[in-house]
Design a protein around this motif. Structure first.
Motif, mmCIF file in Angstrom:
data_model
loop_
_atom_site.group_PDB
_atom_site.id
_atom_site.type_symbol
_atom_site.label_atom_id
_atom_site.label_comp_id
_atom_site.label_asym_id
_atom_site.label_seq_id
_atom_site.Cartn_x
_atom_site.Cartn_y
_atom_site.Cartn_z
ATOM 1 N N LEU A 257 0.830 -1.193 0.000
ATOM 2 C CA LEU A 257 0.000 0.000 0.000
ATOM 3 C C LEU A 257 0.870 1.252 0.000
ATOM 4 O O LEU A 257 2.048 1.212 0.381
ATOM 5 C CB LEU A 257 -0.904 0.021 1.240
ATOM 6 N N SER B 167 0.617 3.554 1.994
ATOM 7 C CA SER B 167 0.898 3.854 3.392
ATOM 8 C C SER B 167 1.928 2.900 4.004
ATOM 9 O O SER B 167 2.292 3.049 5.173
ATOM 10 C CB SER B 167 -0.401 3.799 4.208
ATOM 11 N N ILE C 71 2.356 -4.451 4.093
ATOM 12 C CA ILE C 71 1.780 -5.291 5.147
ATOM 13 C C ILE C 71 2.104 -6.737 4.809
ATOM 14 O O ILE C 71 1.885 -7.192 3.678
ATOM 15 C CB ILE C 71 0.257 -5.081 5.255
ATOM 16 N N ASP D 174 -3.319 -2.053 10.367
ATOM 17 C CA ASP D 174 -2.533 -3.022 9.599
ATOM 18 C C ASP D 174 -2.870 -4.452 9.993
ATOM 19 O O ASP D 174 -2.893 -5.359 9.140
ATOM 20 C CB ASP D 174 -1.032 -2.758 9.742
ATOM 21 N N GLY E 4 -10.714 2.227 10.602
ATOM 22 C CA GLY E 4 -9.385 2.811 10.661
ATOM 23 C C GLY E 4 -9.311 4.197 11.248
ATOM 24 O O GLY E 4 -8.226 4.676 11.558
ATOM 25 N N SER F 115 -6.614 6.740 10.165
ATOM 26 C CA SER F 115 -5.710 5.992 9.299
ATOM 27 C C SER F 115 -6.402 5.605 7.996
ATOM 28 O O SER F 115 -7.564 5.193 7.994
ATOM 29 C CB SER F 115 -5.231 4.713 10.011
ATOM 30 N N VAL G 90 -5.267 3.213 6.033
ATOM 31 C CA VAL G 90 -4.759 1.888 5.677
ATOM 32 C C VAL G 90 -5.853 0.955 5.168
ATOM 33 O O VAL G 90 -5.696 0.290 4.135
ATOM 34 C CB VAL G 90 -4.017 1.252 6.871
ATOM 35 N N ASP H 118 -7.283 2.083 1.859
ATOM 36 C CA ASP H 118 -6.260 1.846 0.832
ATOM 37 C C ASP H 118 -6.218 0.374 0.440
ATOM 38 O O ASP H 118 -6.044 0.039 -0.734
ATOM 39 C CB ASP H 118 -4.880 2.277 1.344
ATOM 40 N N TYR H 119 -6.380 -0.503 1.440
ATOM 41 C CA TYR H 119 -6.394 -1.943 1.154
ATOM 42 C C TYR H 119 -7.611 -2.316 0.307
ATOM 43 O O TYR H 119 -7.507 -3.127 -0.626
ATOM 44 C CB TYR H 119 -6.407 -2.734 2.467
#
Length: 508
Positions: A60, A62, A65, A357, A374, A377, A379, A382-383
């Motif tokens: 990602l 960010s 992972i 994460d 999140g 965040s 994350v 974004d995932y």
């Protein structure tokens, strides 16, 4: 993108962190005897067990992972680094909510468990749950990832629902969530046919559809079929108290309603291929059936598995309504007791799993959708974009809003996925249902003792064998066997006479 291994393998992986009988020196002079032992019981295959392949890095913007170690091992190390104390997780699993409840009644002691919504309500009703501490809800604490990151939609549901005046939110932390719907083969079933619970009784798909083999997941669609006209009535949908009325209909345990549902379920039983618990995914992939009632997470798994074999399935949410379900972490009084250190470790475990994460790691590994959005965040969003977002040069795309889950506002332009158009009825829509689909969802609540008694008896009546359960092919098979047996009896009884009979006079 699901990874599943057996519960036995899980036990072997997790067991490495459980066994220790000899006191050893720990950081800061702490000995093994000072270690906090946290007993956790979760669903089978419901946490990241690590051991990812090198090509499974989630890259990602960010940050990357990767699940090298099991989530349990990483938590133990994080806890010691963060709080300066050692914790050892004794991890075990269960296969059904009823199995977990039986374990508790048999005397098994756990500190932290992860049952489904109705079992959380049952345990709360029976005063078996330890409330979450005030410190757990302190958003100023940088390690309180749950309160800072839980989806505002999920948190709202937990605040609205209660048992005996006790809100869920005070006792339970959401882990995974989803809805129920139909996985179907678009080559054999149209979207319109799959988008209604009546497919379960549709004679066009005789012995080609499966239904879940548990009373709650079978009772819900049956009630939807029985009340279909009302559920689809625009005046009902637009009523001011629609949500409350929908919940009342889908949690109706009056004796006359249960009796009516029993007759309808017997009709459904005569039409479906089978009642199943976990074989539906394989039956879809193998082509034995063309549609399968499924939980959204397993629906994603079935779509993924089929796609690996270039066999494409779709996902549909019935137009009448859908079941909104949750699995959540709760602490048990029988385990936590008055042990403040253990309670703090249990809440830390929830928070560690809620770190964005780690929520991504668990979603990637098991295929279900985390209750964590999140917070500040990016994350998890974004995932989601990394998983389902369209390529830059892709033309046939849709704008898919998920703001209701991430920020509480579905018009929030920061939470819109540009996805391939097919994802409107595939994995993306299964993992994150549209706001419209969510608006016609209902949680199946905890049934009182009388309701449970009547529903369980109804289920026994439906599932016990009787002749009406046999298909035409099975009747033909039985007839052939009976005829063959009859001929065999005749042969044994009269065969010798036939072969020993003297020939007629004049016969040469």
């Amino acid at each position: 993108m699901n990874k599943r291994i057996s519960a036995a393998a899980m036990a072997a992986v997790m067991g490495a962190s459980v066994v220790s009988a000899i006191p050893v020196q720990a950081t800061g002079g702490q000995t093994e005897n000072d270690t906090i032992v946290l007993r956790v019981c979760n669903w089978e295959e419901y946490i990241d067990e690590g051991g990812w392949e090198d090509d499974e890095v989630i890259d990602l913007d960010s940050g990357d992972i990767f699940g090298e170690n099991s989530m349990i091992q990483d938590f133990e190390q994080w806890y010691q680094d963060t709080y300066g104390k050692k914790v050892r997780v004794e991890y075990s699993t269960f296969g059904t909510n009823e199995e977990l409840y039986s374990q508790l009644n048999l005397g098994n002691v756990y500190d932290l468990v992860c049952p489904s919504d109705y079992m959380i309500m049952k345990l709360l009703k029976e005063n078996k749950l330890e409330p979450l501490s005030k410190e757990f809800f302190d958003a100023e604490n940088e390690n309180n990832y749950y309160v800072k990151g839980v989806s505002p939609y999920i948190n709202g549901v937990f605040e609205e629902n209660q048992i005996d005046g006790k809100p869920w939110v005070d006792y339970a932390a959401g882990y995974m969530w989803g809805i129920t719907g139909m996985v179907y083969n678009p080559e054999e079933v149209t979207e319109e046919e799959a988008s209604t619970w009546t497919i379960l009784e549709n004679p066009k798909f005789y012995r080609q559809v499966t239904i879940k083999d548990n009373v709650r997941d079978a009772y819900f669609p049956t009630l939807a079929i029985l009340n279909r006209d009302q559920l689809l009535d625009p005046s009902f949908r637009n009523s001011a108290n629609y949500e409350a009325q929908l919940s009342a209909i889908m949690n109706d345990t009056r004796k006359e309603t249960i009796d009516e549902a029993e007759e309808k379920l017997k009709e459904i039983r005569a039409n479906v291929y089978s009642f199943e618990t976990d074989s539906g995914k394989a039956d879809m992939v193998s082509g034995k059936v063309v549609a399968n009632l499924q939980w959204s997470g397993d629906g994603v798994y079935a779509l993924d598995q089929a796609e690996e074999d270039d066999f494409y399935l779709n996902w549909a949410v019935p137009e009448e309504c859908t079941n909104l379900w949750f699995d959540g972490w709760v602490m048990l009084k029988s385990g936590i007791g008055q042990d403040a250190a253990k309670k703090q470790a249990a809440e830390a475990f929830i928070n560690f799993l809620s770190r964005p994460d780690n929520a991504v790691r668990n979603m990637y590994y098991i295929g279900y959708t985390s209750a964590i959005a999140g917070g500040d965040s990016s994350v998890i969003f974004d995932y989601l974009d990394w998983t389902y977002g369209a390529e830059e040069d892709e033309e046939d795309t849709i704008e898919y809003p998920v703001g209701y889950f991430f920020s509480g506002d579905n018009s929030d332009e920061d939470y819109v996925i540009t996805a391939p158009a097919e994802q409107a009825h595939r994995q993306l829509s299964a993992q994150y249902p549209s706001e419209e689909e969510i608006s016609r969802s209902a949680v199946m609540l905890y049934f009182d003792d009388e309701g449970n008694k009547n529903i369980n008896q109804m289920w026994i009546n439906v599932r016990c064998f009787n002749l009406s359960m046999l298909s035409i092919a099975q009747w033909i098979t039985i007839a052939v066997i009976v005829l063959a047996a009859a001929l065999l009896v005749l042969f044994v009884k009269f065969g010798d006479d036939i072969f020993r009979r003297k020939p007629p006079k004049g016969y040469n």
